[in-house]
Scaffold this motif. Sequence first.
Motif, PDB file in Angstrom:
ATOM      1  N   ARG A  58       0.804  -1.222   0.000  1.00  0.00           N
ATOM      2  CA  ARG A  58       0.000   0.000   0.000  1.00  0.00           C
ATOM      3  C   ARG A  58       0.835   1.270   0.000  1.00  0.00           C
ATOM      4  O   ARG A  58       0.376   2.316  -0.453  1.00  0.00           O
ATOM      5  N   LEU A  59       2.043   1.206   0.512  1.00  0.00           N
ATOM      6  CA  LEU A  59       2.849   2.410   0.647  1.00  0.00           C
ATOM      7  C   LEU A  59       3.408   2.831  -0.708  1.00  0.00           C
ATOM      8  O   LEU A  59       4.110   2.061  -1.359  1.00  0.00           O
ATOM      9  N   SER A  60       3.088   4.026  -1.118  1.00  0.00           N
ATOM     10  CA  SER A  60       3.531   4.531  -2.410  1.00  0.00           C
ATOM     11  C   SER A  60       4.861   5.262  -2.256  1.00  0.00           C
ATOM     12  O   SER A  60       4.920   6.296  -1.580  1.00  0.00           O
ATOM     13  N   PRO A  61       5.944   4.766  -2.856  1.00  0.00           N
ATOM     14  CA  PRO A  61       7.217   5.492  -2.781  1.00  0.00           C
ATOM     15  C   PRO A  61       7.134   6.875  -3.404  1.00  0.00           C
ATOM     16  O   PRO A  61       7.802   7.805  -2.954  1.00  0.00           O
ATOM     17  N   ARG A  62       6.302   7.026  -4.436  1.00  0.00           N
ATOM     18  CA  ARG A  62       6.190   8.331  -5.090  1.00  0.00           C
ATOM     19  C   ARG A  62       5.609   9.369  -4.144  1.00  0.00           C
ATOM     20  O   ARG A  62       6.065  10.506  -4.081  1.00  0.00           O
ATOM     21  N   GLU A  63       4.555   8.965  -3.384  1.00  0.00           N
ATOM     22  CA  GLU A  63       3.972   9.914  -2.427  1.00  0.00           C
ATOM     23  C   GLU A  63       4.983  10.288  -1.356  1.00  0.00           C
ATOM     24  O   GLU A  63       5.035  11.445  -0.917  1.00  0.00           O
ATOM     25  N   ALA A  64       5.788   9.317  -0.929  1.00  0.00           N
ATOM     26  CA  ALA A  64       6.794   9.624   0.096  1.00  0.00           C
ATOM     27  C   ALA A  64       7.832  10.598  -0.443  1.00  0.00           C
ATOM     28  O   ALA A  64       8.240  11.537   0.248  1.00  0.00           O
ATOM     29  N   LEU A  65       8.252  10.401  -1.700  1.00  0.00           N
ATOM     30  CA  LEU A  65       9.248  11.299  -2.285  1.00  0.00           C
ATOM     31  C   LEU A  65       8.674  12.692  -2.502  1.00  0.00           C
ATOM     32  O   LEU A  65       9.380  13.696  -2.361  1.00  0.00           O
ATOM     33  N   ASP A  66       7.373  12.766  -2.845  1.00  0.00           N
ATOM     34  CA  ASP A  66       6.753  14.072  -3.039  1.00  0.00           C
ATOM     35  C   ASP A  66       6.720  14.889  -1.750  1.00  0.00           C
ATOM     36  O   ASP A  66       6.669  16.117  -1.791  1.00  0.00           O
ATOM     37  N   HIS A  70       9.153  18.876   2.729  1.00  0.00           N
ATOM     38  CA  HIS A  70       8.932  19.245   4.132  1.00  0.00           C
ATOM     39  C   HIS A  70       9.894  18.474   5.026  1.00  0.00           C
ATOM     40  O   HIS A  70       9.530  18.016   6.106  1.00  0.00           O
ATOM     41  N   TRP A  71      11.139  18.358   4.608  1.00  0.00           N
ATOM     42  CA  TRP A  71      12.076  17.489   5.316  1.00  0.00           C
ATOM     43  C   TRP A  71      12.303  17.927   6.747  1.00  0.00           C
ATOM     44  O   TRP A  71      12.494  17.086   7.632  1.00  0.00           O
ATOM     45  N   ARG A  72      12.256  19.233   7.040  1.00  0.00           N
ATOM     46  CA  ARG A  72      12.453  19.679   8.424  1.00  0.00           C
ATOM     47  C   ARG A  72      11.327  19.164   9.313  1.00  0.00           C
ATOM     48  O   ARG A  72      11.561  18.725  10.448  1.00  0.00           O
ATOM     49  N   LEU A  73      10.113  19.204   8.807  1.00  0.00           N
ATOM     50  CA  LEU A  73       8.981  18.726   9.591  1.00  0.00           C
ATOM     51  C   LEU A  73       9.085  17.221   9.815  1.00  0.00           C
ATOM     52  O   LEU A  73       8.855  16.726  10.936  1.00  0.00           O
ATOM     53  N   HIS A  74       9.460  16.477   8.784  1.00  0.00           N
ATOM     54  CA  HIS A  74       9.551  15.029   8.925  1.00  0.00           C
ATOM     55  C   HIS A  74      10.669  14.624   9.873  1.00  0.00           C
ATOM     56  O   HIS A  74      10.506  13.695  10.675  1.00  0.00           O
ATOM     57  N   GLY A 130      -4.973  21.600  10.261  1.00  0.00           N
ATOM     58  CA  GLY A 130      -3.524  21.625  10.128  1.00  0.00           C
ATOM     59  C   GLY A 130      -3.079  21.198   8.743  1.00  0.00           C
ATOM     60  O   GLY A 130      -3.885  21.098   7.807  1.00  0.00           O
ATOM     61  N   ASN A 131      -1.807  20.914   8.601  1.00  0.00           N
ATOM     62  CA  ASN A 131      -1.200  20.546   7.325  1.00  0.00           C
ATOM     63  C   ASN A 131      -1.387  19.039   7.121  1.00  0.00           C
ATOM     64  O   ASN A 131      -0.553  18.235   7.535  1.00  0.00           O
ATOM     65  N   VAL A 132      -2.478  18.668   6.448  1.00  0.00           N
ATOM     66  CA  VAL A 132      -2.809  17.257   6.274  1.00  0.00           C
ATOM     67  C   VAL A 132      -1.795  16.529   5.388  1.00  0.00           C
ATOM     68  O   VAL A 132      -1.370  15.423   5.737  1.00  0.00           O
ATOM     69  N   PRO A 133      -1.375  17.077   4.237  1.00  0.00           N
ATOM     70  CA  PRO A 133      -0.359  16.359   3.435  1.00  0.00           C
ATOM     71  C   PRO A 133       0.922  16.078   4.223  1.00  0.00           C
ATOM     72  O   PRO A 133       1.518  15.004   4.085  1.00  0.00           O
ATOM     73  N   ALA A 134       1.337  17.031   5.058  1.00  0.00           N
ATOM     74  CA  ALA A 134       2.533  16.806   5.869  1.00  0.00           C
ATOM     75  C   ALA A 134       2.300  15.684   6.878  1.00  0.00           C
ATOM     76  O   ALA A 134       3.194  14.877   7.144  1.00  0.00           O
ATOM     77  N   ALA A 135       1.099  15.612   7.464  1.00  0.00           N
ATOM     78  CA  ALA A 135       0.786  14.540   8.414  1.00  0.00           C
ATOM     79  C   ALA A 135       0.794  13.182   7.728  1.00  0.00           C
ATOM     80  O   ALA A 135       1.251  12.186   8.304  1.00  0.00           O
ATOM     81  N   ILE A 136       0.301  13.128   6.487  1.00  0.00           N
ATOM     82  CA  ILE A 136       0.308  11.862   5.739  1.00  0.00           C
ATOM     83  C   ILE A 136       1.744  11.384   5.523  1.00  0.00           C
ATOM     84  O   ILE A 136       2.076  10.229   5.787  1.00  0.00           O
ATOM     85  N   CYS A 137       2.593  12.280   5.033  1.00  0.00           N
ATOM     86  CA  CYS A 137       3.981  11.899   4.755  1.00  0.00           C
ATOM     87  C   CYS A 137       4.735  11.572   6.039  1.00  0.00           C
ATOM     88  O   CYS A 137       5.512  10.610   6.092  1.00  0.00           O
ATOM     89  N   ASP A 266       1.695  23.599  10.381  1.00  0.00           N
ATOM     90  CA  ASP A 266       2.763  22.613  10.539  1.00  0.00           C
ATOM     91  C   ASP A 266       2.921  22.186  11.994  1.00  0.00           C
ATOM     92  O   ASP A 266       3.224  21.018  12.282  1.00  0.00           O
ATOM     93  N   ARG A 267       2.730  23.105  12.929  1.00  0.00           N
ATOM     94  CA  ARG A 267       2.812  22.742  14.352  1.00  0.00           C
ATOM     95  C   ARG A 267       1.751  21.707  14.709  1.00  0.00           C
ATOM     96  O   ARG A 267       2.005  20.786  15.500  1.00  0.00           O
ATOM     97  N   ILE A 268       0.562  21.850  14.133  1.00  0.00           N
ATOM     98  CA  ILE A 268      -0.506  20.879  14.388  1.00  0.00           C
ATOM     99  C   ILE A 268      -0.104  19.505  13.866  1.00  0.00           C
ATOM    100  O   ILE A 268      -0.292  18.481  14.540  1.00  0.00           O
TER     101      ILE A 268
END
Length: 338
Positions: A58-66, A70-74, A130-137, A266-268
């Motif tokens: 299920r894990l998409s490498p493309r979504e992770a790379l996209d 936001h590398w600081r957040l991750h 909050g930042n939903v795409p960032a939470a997904i990644c 992003d804090r959320i």
Amino acid sequence: MTRRPLLPSWLPVDGYVLALLGTVGLAALLPASGAAATVAGSAATGAVALLFFLYGARLSPREALDGLRHWRLHLTVLGCTFLVFPLLGLAARGLVPTVLTPQLYGGFLFLCLVPSTVQSSIAFTSIARGNVPAAICAGSFSSLAGIVLTPLLAAALLGGSTGGPSADALLGIVLQLLVPFLAGQALRRRVGGFLARHKRVLGRVDRGSILLVVYTAFSQGVVAGIWHLVTPGRLALLLAAEAVLLALMLALTWYGAGRLGFGRADRIAVQFAGSKKSLAAGLPMASVLFGAHASLAVLPLMLFHQMQLMVCAVLARRRARDPEETAPAPAAPAVPAG
């Protein structure tokens, strides 16, 4: 006429947690023993391998790379999950034996090593605006890193004195978790469409597999007679220790993200992804790592899971009422004198 809910909306009791508790009760009344235990153990081993195959598929490498922009957040979320949490878990060693027994402390420390959640982090981040795409990644990165980091940290920090993982258990991690996960990644293009079309059915397979793992683990605990170590008073003290742990992480993730310069959205995402622990990932790992000791190892994680759902639901609704961030007003043009 609609039926009124038995519990307020801000106090979510996850139905799946009730199913887990029911499974624990079934294991206490009718534990698998003898040939039944062998069959249940083999079925649980296969279920764990299936779970991680599905995770990989299920894990998409493309979504992770996209999401790498936001590398600081991750990195912040990963630091909270695999650095700050374990440090707090090690600090809790001072609670032994007055608050936690050595066996419960092993489970408490294992709880601190488990990766973050994905689904609930996304849901609460969305509710709080909050930042939903960032939470997904961030949740995906944490789950992926946890397949490697959680067993390594458990081997380094738990040791043999608390029934921790051995070399055989680490080999089991590779064979039962990492190999199926990599196989799922390799076959993702072929099976991804099938998984997407049958998402609901496979979700039930996921949950049913975890229930089987829980039943097997707690049956082993009942047969081994280890439940006399857990009294109601010890459970109350364990809940208190976990409440302090959750409060510390919620405060550290929120104010720490602010000090690092993240905006409100992003804090959320950092707070909800960096303060949680995954029951779905932790239970199968514990069954492989701890074997007959898995029942006490997963008990703190099960309690923490329900606690984090209840507290974060209230917090997300409060965050949703916060005022939106506004850009600073441009400076007024200078008016020449006279």
